[in-house]
Design a protein around this motif. Structure first.
Motif, PDB file in Angstrom:
ATOM      1  N   GLN A  33       0.873  -1.171   0.000  1.00 28.62           N
ATOM      2  CA  GLN A  33       0.000   0.000   0.000  1.00 28.62           C
ATOM      3  C   GLN A  33       0.910   1.221   0.000  1.00 28.62           C
ATOM      4  OE1 GLN A  33      -3.539   0.614  -0.015  1.00 28.62           O
ATOM      5  NE2 GLN A  33      -2.626   2.606  -0.420  1.00 28.62           N
ATOM      6  N   TYR A  34       0.829   2.001  -1.058  1.00 26.13           N
ATOM      7  CA  TYR A  34       1.674   3.191  -1.183  1.00 26.13           C
ATOM      8  C   TYR A  34       0.895   4.427  -0.765  1.00 26.13           C
ATOM      9  CZ  TYR A  34       4.152   7.084  -3.368  1.00 26.13           C
ATOM     10  OH  TYR A  34       4.784   8.281  -3.601  1.00 26.13           O
ATOM     11  N   TYR A  35       1.548   5.282   0.004  1.00 25.36           N
ATOM     12  CA  TYR A  35       0.956   6.555   0.404  1.00 25.36           C
ATOM     13  C   TYR A  35       1.845   7.712  -0.039  1.00 25.36           C
ATOM     14  CZ  TYR A  35      -2.392   4.106   3.329  1.00 25.36           C
ATOM     15  OH  TYR A  35      -3.406   3.293   3.773  1.00 25.36           O
ATOM     16  N   ASP A  36       1.253   8.628  -0.758  1.00 23.80           N
ATOM     17  CA  ASP A  36       1.885   9.889  -1.104  1.00 23.80           C
ATOM     18  C   ASP A  36       1.678  10.793   0.111  1.00 23.80           C
ATOM     19  OD1 ASP A  36       2.164  12.603  -1.929  1.00 23.80           O
ATOM     20  OD2 ASP A  36       1.670  12.080  -4.001  1.00 23.80           O
ATOM     21  N   VAL A  37       2.767  11.180   0.772  1.00 22.59           N
ATOM     22  CA  VAL A  37       2.616  11.936   2.015  1.00 22.59           C
ATOM     23  C   VAL A  37       2.024  13.325   1.790  1.00 22.59           C
ATOM     24  CG1 VAL A  37       4.375  10.636   3.271  1.00 22.59           C
ATOM     25  CG2 VAL A  37       5.030  12.723   2.055  1.00 22.59           C
ATOM     26  N   LEU A  38       2.167  13.854   0.595  1.00 28.63           N
ATOM     27  CA  LEU A  38       1.518  15.146   0.297  1.00 28.63           C
ATOM     28  C   LEU A  38      -0.002  15.002   0.374  1.00 28.63           C
ATOM     29  CD1 LEU A  38       3.741  16.206  -2.708  1.00 28.63           C
ATOM     30  CD2 LEU A  38       3.683  17.318  -0.471  1.00 28.63           C
ATOM     31  N   GLU A  39      -0.505  13.882  -0.139  1.00 32.06           N
ATOM     32  CA  GLU A  39      -1.948  13.627  -0.063  1.00 32.06           C
ATOM     33  C   GLU A  39      -2.371  13.355   1.377  1.00 32.06           C
ATOM     34  OE1 GLU A  39      -2.851  10.497  -2.823  1.00 32.06           O
ATOM     35  OE2 GLU A  39      -2.228  11.696  -4.553  1.00 32.06           O
ATOM     36  N   LEU A  40      -1.572  12.562   2.111  1.00 32.35           N
ATOM     37  CA  LEU A  40      -1.901  12.282   3.512  1.00 32.35           C
ATOM     38  C   LEU A  40      -1.983  13.567   4.329  1.00 32.35           C
ATOM     39  CD1 LEU A  40       0.213   9.171   4.627  1.00 32.35           C
ATOM     40  CD2 LEU A  40      -2.281   9.343   4.487  1.00 32.35           C
ATOM     41  N   ALA A  41      -1.127  14.530   3.999  1.00 33.39           N
ATOM     42  CA  ALA A  41      -1.060  15.784   4.753  1.00 33.39           C
ATOM     43  C   ALA A  41      -1.962  16.874   4.173  1.00 33.39           C
ATOM     44  CB  ALA A  41       0.384  16.277   4.794  1.00 33.39           C
ATOM     45  N   ASN A  42      -2.669  16.546   3.086  1.00 36.79           N
ATOM     46  CA  ASN A  42      -3.519  17.533   2.394  1.00 36.79           C
ATOM     47  C   ASN A  42      -2.726  18.761   1.954  1.00 36.79           C
ATOM     48  OD1 ASN A  42      -5.737  15.861   2.795  1.00 36.79           O
ATOM     49  ND2 ASN A  42      -6.307  16.887   4.701  1.00 36.79           N
ATOM     50  N   ILE A  43      -1.540  18.509   1.417  1.00 38.62           N
ATOM     51  CA  ILE A  43      -0.683  19.604   0.944  1.00 38.62           C
ATOM     52  C   ILE A  43      -0.766  19.679  -0.577  1.00 38.62           C
ATOM     53  CG2 ILE A  43       1.720  20.354   0.657  1.00 38.62           C
ATOM     54  CD1 ILE A  43       2.242  19.287   3.488  1.00 38.62           C
ATOM     55  N   SER A  45       0.977  20.750  -3.743  1.00 34.43           N
ATOM     56  CA  SER A  45       2.358  21.041  -4.109  1.00 34.43           C
ATOM     57  C   SER A  45       2.498  21.554  -5.538  1.00 34.43           C
ATOM     58  CB  SER A  45       3.201  19.771  -3.956  1.00 34.43           C
ATOM     59  OG  SER A  45       2.718  18.779  -4.838  1.00 34.43           O
ATOM     60  N   ASP A  46       1.385  21.839  -6.190  1.00 34.37           N
ATOM     61  CA  ASP A  46       1.440  22.200  -7.607  1.00 34.37           C
ATOM     62  C   ASP A  46       2.354  23.379  -7.911  1.00 34.37           C
ATOM     63  OD1 ASP A  46      -0.235  20.137  -8.193  1.00 34.37           O
ATOM     64  OD2 ASP A  46      -2.036  21.376  -8.386  1.00 34.37           O
ATOM     65  N   ASN A  47       2.274  24.421  -7.123  1.00 37.30           N
ATOM     66  CA  ASN A  47       3.048  25.618  -7.425  1.00 37.30           C
ATOM     67  C   ASN A  47       4.034  25.988  -6.332  1.00 37.30           C
ATOM     68  OD1 ASN A  47       1.656  26.163  -9.921  1.00 37.30           O
ATOM     69  ND2 ASN A  47      -0.111  26.687  -8.652  1.00 37.30           N
ATOM     70  N   PHE A  48       4.475  24.979  -5.580  1.00 34.87           N
ATOM     71  CA  PHE A  48       5.364  25.265  -4.465  1.00 34.87           C
ATOM     72  C   PHE A  48       6.775  24.781  -4.731  1.00 34.87           C
ATOM     73  CE2 PHE A  48       1.271  25.336  -2.290  1.00 34.87           C
ATOM     74  CZ  PHE A  48       1.403  26.487  -1.533  1.00 34.87           C
ATOM     75  N   ILE A  49       7.711  25.472  -4.142  1.00 39.23           N
ATOM     76  CA  ILE A  49       9.093  25.022  -4.183  1.00 39.23           C
ATOM     77  C   ILE A  49       9.338  24.169  -2.930  1.00 39.23           C
ATOM     78  CG2 ILE A  49       9.972  26.906  -5.603  1.00 39.23           C
ATOM     79  CD1 ILE A  49      10.885  28.292  -3.032  1.00 39.23           C
ATOM     80  N   GLU A  50      10.452  23.460  -2.913  1.00 36.72           N
ATOM     81  CA  GLU A  50      10.744  22.514  -1.837  1.00 36.72           C
ATOM     82  C   GLU A  50      10.604  23.136  -0.452  1.00 36.72           C
ATOM     83  OE1 GLU A  50      14.378  19.624  -0.305  1.00 36.72           O
ATOM     84  OE2 GLU A  50      14.532  20.592  -2.255  1.00 36.72           O
ATOM     85  N   SER A  51      11.149  24.325  -0.249  1.00 34.42           N
ATOM     86  CA  SER A  51      11.092  24.943   1.082  1.00 34.42           C
ATOM     87  C   SER A  51       9.648  25.238   1.503  1.00 34.42           C
ATOM     88  CB  SER A  51      11.934  26.214   1.136  1.00 34.42           C
ATOM     89  OG  SER A  51      11.464  27.157   0.195  1.00 34.42           O
ATOM     90  N   ASP A  52       8.779  25.601   0.547  1.00 37.75           N
ATOM     91  CA  ASP A  52       7.366  25.846   0.873  1.00 37.75           C
ATOM     92  C   ASP A  52       6.674  24.556   1.298  1.00 37.75           C
ATOM     93  OD1 ASP A  52       7.610  28.536   0.276  1.00 37.75           O
ATOM     94  OD2 ASP A  52       6.881  28.319  -1.787  1.00 37.75           O
ATOM     95  N   PHE A  57       4.685  20.985   5.878  1.00 34.59           N
ATOM     96  CA  PHE A  57       4.766  19.787   6.718  1.00 34.59           C
ATOM     97  C   PHE A  57       5.047  20.162   8.166  1.00 34.59           C
ATOM     98  CE2 PHE A  57       5.285  17.106   2.885  1.00 34.59           C
ATOM     99  CZ  PHE A  57       4.399  16.087   3.237  1.00 34.59           C
ATOM    100  N   LEU A  58       5.958  21.113   8.367  1.00 28.44           N
ATOM    101  CA  LEU A  58       6.319  21.502   9.726  1.00 28.44           C
ATOM    102  C   LEU A  58       5.212  22.284  10.422  1.00 28.44           C
ATOM    103  CD1 LEU A  58      10.054  22.547   9.333  1.00 28.44           C
ATOM    104  CD2 LEU A  58       9.075  20.311   9.876  1.00 28.44           C
ATOM    105  N   ASN A  59       4.357  22.916   9.671  1.00 27.16           N
ATOM    106  CA  ASN A  59       3.272  23.726  10.243  1.00 27.16           C
ATOM    107  C   ASN A  59       1.932  23.000  10.174  1.00 27.16           C
ATOM    108  OD1 ASN A  59       4.780  26.134  10.971  1.00 27.16           O
ATOM    109  ND2 ASN A  59       5.107  26.367   8.779  1.00 27.16           N
ATOM    110  N   GLY A  60       1.911  21.777  10.674  1.00 26.86           N
ATOM    111  CA  GLY A  60       0.664  21.029  10.779  1.00 26.86           C
ATOM    112  C   GLY A  60       0.533  19.873   9.810  1.00 26.86           C
ATOM    113  N   GLY A  61       1.317  19.861   8.747  1.00 25.31           N
ATOM    114  CA  GLY A  61       1.204  18.798   7.748  1.00 25.31           C
ATOM    115  C   GLY A  61       1.585  17.424   8.272  1.00 25.31           C
ATOM    116  N   ILE A  62       2.650  17.350   9.074  1.00 21.51           N
ATOM    117  CA  ILE A  62       3.054  16.056   9.637  1.00 21.51           C
ATOM    118  C   ILE A  62       1.936  15.513  10.517  1.00 21.51           C
ATOM    119  CG2 ILE A  62       4.644  14.904  11.237  1.00 21.51           C
ATOM    120  CD1 ILE A  62       6.880  16.721  10.147  1.00 21.51           C
ATOM    121  N   ASP A  63       1.401  16.362  11.387  1.00 26.46           N
ATOM    122  CA  ASP A  63       0.320  15.915  12.285  1.00 26.46           C
ATOM    123  C   ASP A  63      -0.905  15.468  11.494  1.00 26.46           C
ATOM    124  OD1 ASP A  63       1.921  16.469  14.484  1.00 26.46           O
ATOM    125  OD2 ASP A  63       1.073  18.466  14.775  1.00 26.46           O
ATOM    126  N   LYS A  64      -1.244  16.196  10.452  1.00 28.25           N
ATOM    127  CA  LYS A  64      -2.398  15.832   9.617  1.00 28.25           C
ATOM    128  C   LYS A  64      -2.148  14.488   8.928  1.00 28.25           C
ATOM    129  CE  LYS A  64      -6.385  16.741   7.811  1.00 28.25           C
ATOM    130  NZ  LYS A  64      -7.559  16.629   8.675  1.00 28.25           N
TER     131      LYS A  64
END
Length: 175
Positions: A33-43, A45-52, A57-64
């Motif tokens: 079972q593969y999980y895309d962590v961006l989807e798990l975190a509801n992030i 990423s379409d127009n974001f750079i790596e730092s964004d 993730f650090l501002n609630g994404g990991i917890d989500k």
């Protein structure tokens, strides 16, 4: 029935070419079972750079992502997590995710963790990854790791390392 293996992506999610090397090898012995962590975190990423993405993730994404993973997975499994995916699996395990064996690769944010999940743990880091935990962290938590010589953070994309990590995962089936 084959044992379950959860794979959690790195920061960039999606289905990168390097991931296929793992799934091609591991699908012979595991139900994956593969999980895309961006989807798990509801992030988004379409127009974001790596730092964004990292900041999200650090501002609630990991917890989500942890919360969503706990909701989706209720049975015991082996977990392979790449970079932030390994950190999410670690934190989910501490909150009740049933992980028999936890394999994390380049999960450098673990250096901020002080509680260890109740599972068999194997950690992989590149010798040249400046953010890997220091030796004191490993001693304090009584953890072993495999430090891959002359490798950096993205060591998991290199074929020889794929073979090494998958071989270690296969060995857990015979313990």
């Amino acid at each position: 029935m084959e044992p379950r293996l959860l794979i959690l992506s790195d920061l960039f999610g999606g289905t990168p070419d390097w991931l296929k090397s793992y799934t091609d090898l591991l699908k012979s012995k595991f139900e994956i079972q593969y999980y895309d962590v961006l989807e798990l975190a509801n992030i988004d990423s379409d127009n974001f750079i790596e730092s964004d993405i990292h900041n999200q993730f650090l501002n609630g994404g990991i917890d989500k992502a942890v919360e969503n993973l706990l909701h989706l997975e209720t049975e015991e499994a082996t977990v392979l997590g790449f970079s932030i995916g390994g950190t999410i699996a670690w934190k989910a395990s501490l909150k009740g995710l049933h992980i028999a064996n936890l394999f994390t690769v380049s999960s450098t944010r673990l250096r901020y963790e002080f509680e260890v999940p109740n599972s068999v743990i194997k950690l992989y880091f590149g010798e040249k990854d400046p953010n890997k935990p220091n030796s004191k962290w490993f001693l304090n938590l009584n953890l072993e790791s495999e430090i891959l010589i002359n490798q950096d953070h993205q060591l998991y994309m290199i074929e020889n390392n794929v073979l090494l990590i998958c071989d270690d995962i296969f060995k857990t089936l015979h313990q």
